[in-house]
Design a protein around this motif. Structure first.
Motif, PDB file in Angstrom:
ATOM      1  N   VAL A 161       5.993 -48.903  84.862  1.00  0.00           N
ATOM      2  CA  VAL A 161       6.601 -49.896  85.731  1.00  0.00           C
ATOM      3  C   VAL A 161       7.606 -50.735  84.943  1.00  0.00           C
ATOM      4  O   VAL A 161       7.371 -51.095  83.791  1.00  0.00           O
ATOM      5  CB  VAL A 161       5.512 -50.824  86.302  1.00  0.00           C
ATOM      6  N   GLU A 162       8.725 -51.058  85.613  1.00  0.00           N
ATOM      7  CA  GLU A 162       9.736 -51.864  84.942  1.00  0.00           C
ATOM      8  C   GLU A 162       9.529 -53.342  85.275  1.00  0.00           C
ATOM      9  O   GLU A 162       9.141 -53.671  86.382  1.00  0.00           O
ATOM     10  CB  GLU A 162      11.134 -51.422  85.355  1.00  0.00           C
ATOM     11  N   GLN A 163       9.777 -54.165  84.298  1.00  0.00           N
ATOM     12  CA  GLN A 163       9.557 -55.588  84.483  1.00  0.00           C
ATOM     13  C   GLN A 163      10.618 -56.369  83.723  1.00  0.00           C
ATOM     14  O   GLN A 163      11.156 -55.879  82.729  1.00  0.00           O
ATOM     15  CB  GLN A 163       8.184 -55.925  83.923  1.00  0.00           C
ATOM     16  N   GLU A 164      10.896 -57.608  84.224  1.00  0.00           N
ATOM     17  CA  GLU A 164      11.886 -58.430  83.519  1.00  0.00           C
ATOM     18  C   GLU A 164      11.224 -59.722  83.072  1.00  0.00           C
ATOM     19  O   GLU A 164      10.504 -60.341  83.852  1.00  0.00           O
ATOM     20  CB  GLU A 164      13.063 -58.725  84.458  1.00  0.00           C
ATOM     21  N   ILE A 165      11.452 -60.104  81.818  1.00  0.00           N
ATOM     22  CA  ILE A 165      10.866 -61.364  81.345  1.00  0.00           C
ATOM     23  C   ILE A 165      11.893 -62.149  80.533  1.00  0.00           C
ATOM     24  O   ILE A 165      12.880 -61.586  80.056  1.00  0.00           O
ATOM     25  CB  ILE A 165       9.607 -61.144  80.464  1.00  0.00           C
ATOM     26  N   ILE A 188       7.573 -61.662  69.028  1.00  0.00           N
ATOM     27  CA  ILE A 188       7.213 -61.057  70.319  1.00  0.00           C
ATOM     28  C   ILE A 188       8.233 -59.989  70.708  1.00  0.00           C
ATOM     29  O   ILE A 188       7.879 -58.926  71.225  1.00  0.00           O
ATOM     30  CB  ILE A 188       7.122 -62.135  71.429  1.00  0.00           C
ATOM     31  N   ILE A 189       9.489 -60.282  70.441  1.00  0.00           N
ATOM     32  CA  ILE A 189      10.515 -59.285  70.798  1.00  0.00           C
ATOM     33  C   ILE A 189      10.260 -57.989  70.028  1.00  0.00           C
ATOM     34  O   ILE A 189      10.319 -56.895  70.587  1.00  0.00           O
ATOM     35  CB  ILE A 189      11.933 -59.848  70.528  1.00  0.00           C
ATOM     36  N   ALA A 190       9.875 -58.116  68.773  1.00  0.00           N
ATOM     37  CA  ALA A 190       9.580 -56.921  67.973  1.00  0.00           C
ATOM     38  C   ALA A 190       8.379 -56.173  68.543  1.00  0.00           C
ATOM     39  O   ALA A 190       8.373 -54.941  68.632  1.00  0.00           O
ATOM     40  CB  ALA A 190       9.319 -57.327  66.522  1.00  0.00           C
ATOM     41  N   GLN A 191       7.370 -56.938  68.970  1.00  0.00           N
ATOM     42  CA  GLN A 191       6.170 -56.297  69.536  1.00  0.00           C
ATOM     43  C   GLN A 191       6.488 -55.589  70.846  1.00  0.00           C
ATOM     44  O   GLN A 191       5.929 -54.545  71.161  1.00  0.00           O
ATOM     45  CB  GLN A 191       5.074 -57.337  69.744  1.00  0.00           C
ATOM     46  N   LEU A 192       7.416 -56.193  71.580  1.00  0.00           N
ATOM     47  CA  LEU A 192       7.816 -55.568  72.836  1.00  0.00           C
ATOM     48  C   LEU A 192       8.409 -54.181  72.589  1.00  0.00           C
ATOM     49  O   LEU A 192       8.128 -53.222  73.307  1.00  0.00           O
ATOM     50  CB  LEU A 192       8.882 -56.435  73.499  1.00  0.00           C
ATOM     51  N   SER A 225      -1.584 -50.669  80.982  1.00  0.00           N
ATOM     52  CA  SER A 225      -2.408 -51.327  79.979  1.00  0.00           C
ATOM     53  C   SER A 225      -1.528 -52.048  78.954  1.00  0.00           C
ATOM     54  O   SER A 225      -1.837 -53.153  78.523  1.00  0.00           O
ATOM     55  CB  SER A 225      -3.375 -50.331  79.332  1.00  0.00           C
ATOM     56  N   ASN A 226      -0.398 -51.468  78.609  1.00  0.00           N
ATOM     57  CA  ASN A 226       0.487 -52.147  77.665  1.00  0.00           C
ATOM     58  C   ASN A 226       1.168 -53.347  78.288  1.00  0.00           C
ATOM     59  O   ASN A 226       1.437 -54.335  77.617  1.00  0.00           O
ATOM     60  CB  ASN A 226       1.526 -51.165  77.128  1.00  0.00           C
ATOM     61  N   GLN A 227       1.393 -53.246  79.601  1.00  0.00           N
ATOM     62  CA  GLN A 227       1.996 -54.392  80.273  1.00  0.00           C
ATOM     63  C   GLN A 227       1.065 -55.602  80.206  1.00  0.00           C
ATOM     64  O   GLN A 227       1.490 -56.716  79.921  1.00  0.00           O
ATOM     65  CB  GLN A 227       2.265 -54.035  81.730  1.00  0.00           C
ATOM     66  N   ASN A 228      -0.215 -55.323  80.451  1.00  0.00           N
ATOM     67  CA  ASN A 228      -1.189 -56.418  80.373  1.00  0.00           C
ATOM     68  C   ASN A 228      -1.214 -57.006  78.975  1.00  0.00           C
ATOM     69  O   ASN A 228      -1.266 -58.222  78.797  1.00  0.00           O
ATOM     70  CB  ASN A 228      -2.590 -55.909  80.742  1.00  0.00           C
ATOM     71  N   LYS A 229      -1.169 -56.118  77.986  1.00  0.00           N
ATOM     72  CA  LYS A 229      -1.208 -56.554  76.593  1.00  0.00           C
ATOM     73  C   LYS A 229      -0.001 -57.469  76.307  1.00  0.00           C
ATOM     74  O   LYS A 229      -0.135 -58.527  75.703  1.00  0.00           O
ATOM     75  CB  LYS A 229      -1.155 -55.305  75.700  1.00  0.00           C
ATOM     76  N   ILE A 230       1.158 -57.037  76.790  1.00  0.00           N
ATOM     77  CA  ILE A 230       2.380 -57.803  76.549  1.00  0.00           C
ATOM     78  C   ILE A 230       2.287 -59.178  77.201  1.00  0.00           C
ATOM     79  O   ILE A 230       2.615 -60.202  76.595  1.00  0.00           O
ATOM     80  CB  ILE A 230       3.615 -57.025  77.075  1.00  0.00           C
ATOM     81  N   MET A 231       1.789 -59.189  78.460  1.00  0.00           N
ATOM     82  CA  MET A 231       1.701 -60.467  79.167  1.00  0.00           C
ATOM     83  C   MET A 231       0.737 -61.418  78.455  1.00  0.00           C
ATOM     84  O   MET A 231       0.981 -62.617  78.359  1.00  0.00           O
ATOM     85  CB  MET A 231       1.255 -60.257  80.633  1.00  0.00           C
ATOM     86  N   ARG A 232      -0.350 -60.833  77.903  1.00  0.00           N
ATOM     87  CA  ARG A 232      -1.303 -61.679  77.161  1.00  0.00           C
ATOM     88  C   ARG A 232      -0.632 -62.270  75.927  1.00  0.00           C
ATOM     89  O   ARG A 232      -0.803 -63.434  75.615  1.00  0.00           O
ATOM     90  CB  ARG A 232      -2.524 -60.840  76.764  1.00  0.00           C
ATOM     91  N   ILE A 289       2.538 -62.875  75.475  1.00  0.00           N
ATOM     92  CA  ILE A 289       3.522 -63.889  75.861  1.00  0.00           C
ATOM     93  C   ILE A 289       2.821 -65.185  76.272  1.00  0.00           C
ATOM     94  O   ILE A 289       3.146 -66.264  75.802  1.00  0.00           O
ATOM     95  CB  ILE A 289       4.420 -63.372  77.007  1.00  0.00           C
ATOM     96  N   ASN A 290       1.784 -65.030  77.109  1.00  0.00           N
ATOM     97  CA  ASN A 290       1.100 -66.236  77.583  1.00  0.00           C
ATOM     98  C   ASN A 290       0.377 -66.960  76.459  1.00  0.00           C
ATOM     99  O   ASN A 290       0.296 -68.171  76.437  1.00  0.00           O
ATOM    100  CB  ASN A 290       0.099 -65.869  78.698  1.00  0.00           C
ATOM    101  N   GLY A 291      -0.127 -66.177  75.520  1.00  0.00           N
ATOM    102  CA  GLY A 291      -0.850 -66.778  74.399  1.00  0.00           C
ATOM    103  C   GLY A 291       0.071 -67.536  73.458  1.00  0.00           C
ATOM    104  O   GLY A 291      -0.332 -68.478  72.807  1.00  0.00           O
ATOM    105  N   GLN A 292       1.287 -67.116  73.387  1.00  0.00           N
ATOM    106  CA  GLN A 292       2.152 -67.696  72.369  1.00  0.00           C
ATOM    107  C   GLN A 292       3.170 -68.686  72.890  1.00  0.00           C
ATOM    108  O   GLN A 292       3.784 -69.388  72.125  1.00  0.00           O
ATOM    109  CB  GLN A 292       2.904 -66.568  71.644  1.00  0.00           C
ATOM    110  N   GLN A 293       3.357 -68.679  74.209  1.00  0.00           N
ATOM    111  CA  GLN A 293       4.411 -69.566  74.716  1.00  0.00           C
ATOM    112  C   GLN A 293       3.902 -70.962  74.972  1.00  0.00           C
ATOM    113  O   GLN A 293       2.757 -71.124  75.328  1.00  0.00           O
ATOM    114  CB  GLN A 293       4.994 -68.991  75.999  1.00  0.00           C
TER     115      GLN A 293
END
Ligand SMILES: Nc1nc2c(ncn2[C@@H]2O[C@H](COP(=O)(O)OP(=O)(O)OP(=O)(O)O)[C@@H](O)[C@H]2O)c(=O)[nH]1
Ligand SMILES: [Mg+2]
Length: 422
Positions: free
Chosen positions: A367-371, A380-384, A409-416, A418-422
């Motif tokens: 799935v494509e997503q924009e953040i 975070i950009i590197a992790q993305l 599953s990776n999308q969830n990981k990414i969102m976590r 971002i939310n954890g660090q922002q």
């Protein structure tokens, strides 16, 4: 000078019963396939015999009169081996052995023999030994053991020689030990496959000799053994397949299927066949140059059913188009199997089309997503980049607008993250 002559091949008679479930032509084809299996196992087919009967004879499988006729053929032609296309029960084996005084095998026994001689990895060897012992257990009669000990060659490989004098109890103990070992192998694989969940996975399935290993080699520049032999592959190999623009899927090749594949063999190969159960996409490869390829499709579908993998996204790929002269066959395939792809894995014909199809599935799955991420957060950009397929990135004054594609599953990981660090 001493010349060593090759061991003469065992001479075999093949027998099939026609009970009305199949046409004569189909049974002839089953016998041809049995001949191929016999050849793969190292014996030579001298006669192929079909008998029409309403149902199998409980004592001899074929009719008693026919059995006596065959007994004479055996005598006159120096036959050492009698192979039946269907499974016999222990009574039938005992009676036939008494009458023929030769080694009796059925299709399952023959397939198990081939698996035993082709198994290379510890996993495959364990799985085959388990299946052989389970097959042997109910057949462990005095006549059977006596004859197996007496005759060498096919039908006695694997655990045959070593376990034959032991009793059922010892075999059962061995069976549970093998099952334990397989559990261990399987749990190691589960750890491996969890890390693989980050990727989209595809598994090649198909009738034996369809060209699965050839296609894996072609797509991933590998050199898995591919040859004109039944059951050349008995394990699973996974390679990464680059589809361009950072799109990678994991492609696996595994053991081929065949009609009347013994059930305990399928059960024993559970850990090898996990790549089928766990796959996101099933690539069902079919040898379209085979006269009875439609039968092969049915067998594979049934086996997928048995494995609980029939609901997965499936792409039908018809291989060996280079070996077809009859254009109408190609038209028939296109008509009967819409959405399928015709290729030649060996010559590389139309393989790019298959890749395009895989890219389509990849794009649907991911799935494509924009953040928006603060420009300062380069970590975070590197992790993305590591966890996803970044399709565009725009740097504004303070933020980076990033479009990415990832599996759920990776999308969830990414969102976590971002939310954890922002
Ligand atoms: N003519 C032709 N032959 C092919 C093609 N692809 C594969 N083959 C041949 O088919 C035979 C079987 O190929 P494999 O790749 O070993 O088949 P497999 O499905 O992996 O077979 P198993 O592992 O034994 O189940 C080999 O002799 C290949 O050279 C093709 O596109 N055209
Ligand atoms: Mg193979």
């Amino acid at each position: 000078m001493i010349t060593i002559s090759p061991q003469p091949k065992e001479r075999a008679i093949l027998i099939a019963l026609s009970t009305g479930d199949y046409t004569r032509e189909q049974i002839e084809e089953h016998l041809d396939e049995l001949e191929l299996l016999t050849d793969t196992a190292g014996a030579e087919t001298i006669f192929k015999i079909m008998q029409e009967r309403y149902r199998p004879d409980p004592a001899y499988y074929i009719g008693k009169g026919k059995a006596e006729e065959i007994s004479q053929l055996i005598e006159l032609n120096n036959i050492q081996l009698v192979i039946f296309d269907d499974d016999l029960n222990p009574t039938q084996v005992r009676n036939l052995e008494k009458l023929f005084e030769k080694k009796i095998l059925d299709r399952s026994g023959l397939i198990l023999d081939i698996f035993a001689s082709h198994a290379k990895t510890r996993e495959a060897k364990t799985q085959v030994e388990l299946a052989q012992l389970e097959y042997m257990l109910p057949r462990l009669t005095r006549a059977w053991t006596h004859l197996s000990k007496q005759y060498g060659g096919i039908g006695t490989k694997g655990p045959g020689e070593t376990q034959i004098e032991t009793d059922r109890r010892i075999i059962r103990t061995r069976i549970s030990k093998l099952k334990d070992n397989l559990h261990k192998i399987e749990s190691q694989q589960i750890t491996k496959s969890t890390s693989r969940r980050e990727y989209l996975t595809a598994t090649l399935v198909g009738y034996t000799n369809a060209g699965k290993s050839t296609l894996l080699n072609r797509l991933t520049n590998s050199d898995v053994l591919a040859e004109d032999k039944l059951f050349a592959t008995l394990d699973s190999t996974t390679r990464s397949l680059e589809l361009g623009k950072g799109k990678t899927i994991l492609l696996s090749d595994t053991v081929g299927f065949i009609r009347k594949l013994p059930h305990n063999l399928v059960a024993s190969f559970k850990s090898t066949l996990n790549v089928v159960r766990d796959a996101d996409i099933i690539i069902h490869l079919i040898d379209v140059s085979h006269e009875y390829f439609e039968d092969h499709i049915r067998v594979v579908e049934q086996t997928l059913d048995e494995l609980g993998a029939n609901k997965k996204h499936q792409i039908k790929v018809f291989n060996k188009v280079d070996a077809i002269n009859d254009k109408s066959r190609i038209e028939m395939v296109i008509h009967n199997h819409p959405g399928s792809i015709l290729i030649s894995a060996e010559r590389g014909i139309n393989v790019n089309n298959l890749k395009k199809n895989l890219i389509d599935v990849y794009e649907k799955h991911f799935v494509e997503q924009e953040i928006e991420i603060p420009n300062s957060n380069s970590k975070i950009i590197a992790q993305l980049y590591e966890l996803s397929d970044v399709t565009s990135i725009k740097y504004l004054d303070d933020v980076a607008v990033i479009k990415f594609r990832a599996n759920r599953s990776n999308q969830n990981k990414i969102m976590r993250l971002i939310n954890g660090q922002q």
